[in-house]
Structure formats: C-alpha cells, structure tokens
Design a protein around this motif. Structure first.
Motif, PDB file in Angstrom:
ATOM      1  N   ASN A  49      15.911   7.008  -9.270  1.00 44.25           N
ATOM      2  CA  ASN A  49      16.991   7.685  -8.554  1.00 44.25           C
ATOM      3  C   ASN A  49      16.534   8.974  -7.869  1.00 44.25           C
ATOM      4  N   ALA A  50      15.343   8.948  -7.298  1.00 46.89           N
ATOM      5  CA  ALA A  50      14.797  10.086  -6.561  1.00 46.89           C
ATOM      6  C   ALA A  50      14.052   9.551  -5.341  1.00 46.89           C
ATOM      7  N   ASP A  51      14.105  10.287  -4.246  1.00 47.99           N
ATOM      8  CA  ASP A  51      13.447   9.855  -3.027  1.00 47.99           C
ATOM      9  C   ASP A  51      11.957   9.685  -3.246  1.00 47.99           C
ATOM     10  N   GLY A  52      11.383   8.700  -2.579  1.00 45.60           N
ATOM     11  CA  GLY A  52       9.948   8.432  -2.680  1.00 45.60           C
ATOM     12  C   GLY A  52       9.443   7.815  -1.389  1.00 45.60           C
ATOM     13  N   GLU A  53       8.290   7.168  -1.443  1.00 46.61           N
ATOM     14  CA  GLU A  53       7.686   6.467  -0.299  1.00 46.61           C
ATOM     15  C   GLU A  53       7.484   5.013  -0.677  1.00 46.61           C
ATOM     16  N   ILE A  54       7.608   4.132   0.322  1.00 50.86           N
ATOM     17  CA  ILE A  54       7.494   2.712   0.061  1.00 50.86           C
ATOM     18  C   ILE A  54       6.787   2.000   1.218  1.00 50.86           C
ATOM     19  N   VAL A  55       6.035   0.964   0.871  1.00 53.92           N
ATOM     20  CA  VAL A  55       5.482   0.019   1.848  1.00 53.92           C
ATOM     21  C   VAL A  55       5.835  -1.354   1.325  1.00 53.92           C
ATOM     22  N   PHE A  56       6.631  -2.075   2.108  1.00 57.37           N
ATOM     23  CA  PHE A  56       7.044  -3.409   1.705  1.00 57.37           C
ATOM     24  C   PHE A  56       7.071  -4.310   2.925  1.00 57.37           C
TER      25      PHE A  56
END
Length: 106
Positions: free
Chosen positions: A99-106
């Motif tokens: 429940n905290a902003d992050g980074e993603i690659v999908f």
C-alpha cells in the motif's frame, strides 16, 4: 543461428502492460483479447510486494471474471510465468501488498 521462430507467432499486448510508477492502489488491466493465442507469457518486477492475479472471461463484455492463476511475488524479484489459457479474453490485476507507491515493469 536459427531459432525456428516466426515473429508473427508472437504479439505484445500493451493494453495489459504497465511500466513506471506503481500506485499504492495497485493495477488492473483492461479486458484483453488474446486472439487465437492459447499461451500467454508474463514478466513482472516491482519494488513492492505484490499479488499477481490472472482472470479469464468468456467475452469482452463479460463481467464475470474467473480467477485462473494467483501468485504472491516478493519485492525486487523477477517473476516470469507462462500460462495456457482456456479462453480468448483475460485481464490482469497486480495488488500492491505494501500500500505504498513504487516502480513496476510488467
């Protein structure tokens, strides 16, 4: 060196992809037509703990999602999965467990 593959046998589906900021509320793709492909390959890496969920649907207008696959993925872990799917339509949900902003690659 030949790998005996035809580029027309593979398709990237941008409507089911996300790269960049990963909101605390998670991500859910649009309903996507996999066309006549019966095998889908996913690659995921996120800076937050996530739950990867894959749903199948009978049509693009179907509102009755069927959970087909679910996997908990730890933060900063490369996750790859190939699924043989039973229908032409699917969507993907990636739950942000932290429940905290992050980074993603999908």
């Amino acid at each position: 060196m030949s790998l005996n593959t035809n580029p027309n046998d593979y398709r990237w589906l941008p409507s089911s992809s996300i790269t960049g900021p990963f909101p605390a509320g998670g991500y859910k793709s649009l309903v996507t037509n996999a066309y006549s492909f019966t095998t889908i390959n996913f690659n995921l890496r996120c800076t937050k703990n996530t739950v990867f969920k894959f749903f199948t649907l009978q049509s693009i207008n179907d509102t009755n999602e069927q959970l087909f696959y679910e996997k908990t993925v730890s933060a900063n872990t490369n996750f790859s999965k190939k699924l043989a799917i039973p229908s032409n339509y699917f969507n993907v949900e990636i739950v942000n467990s932290d429940n905290a902003d992050g980074e993603i690659v999908f």
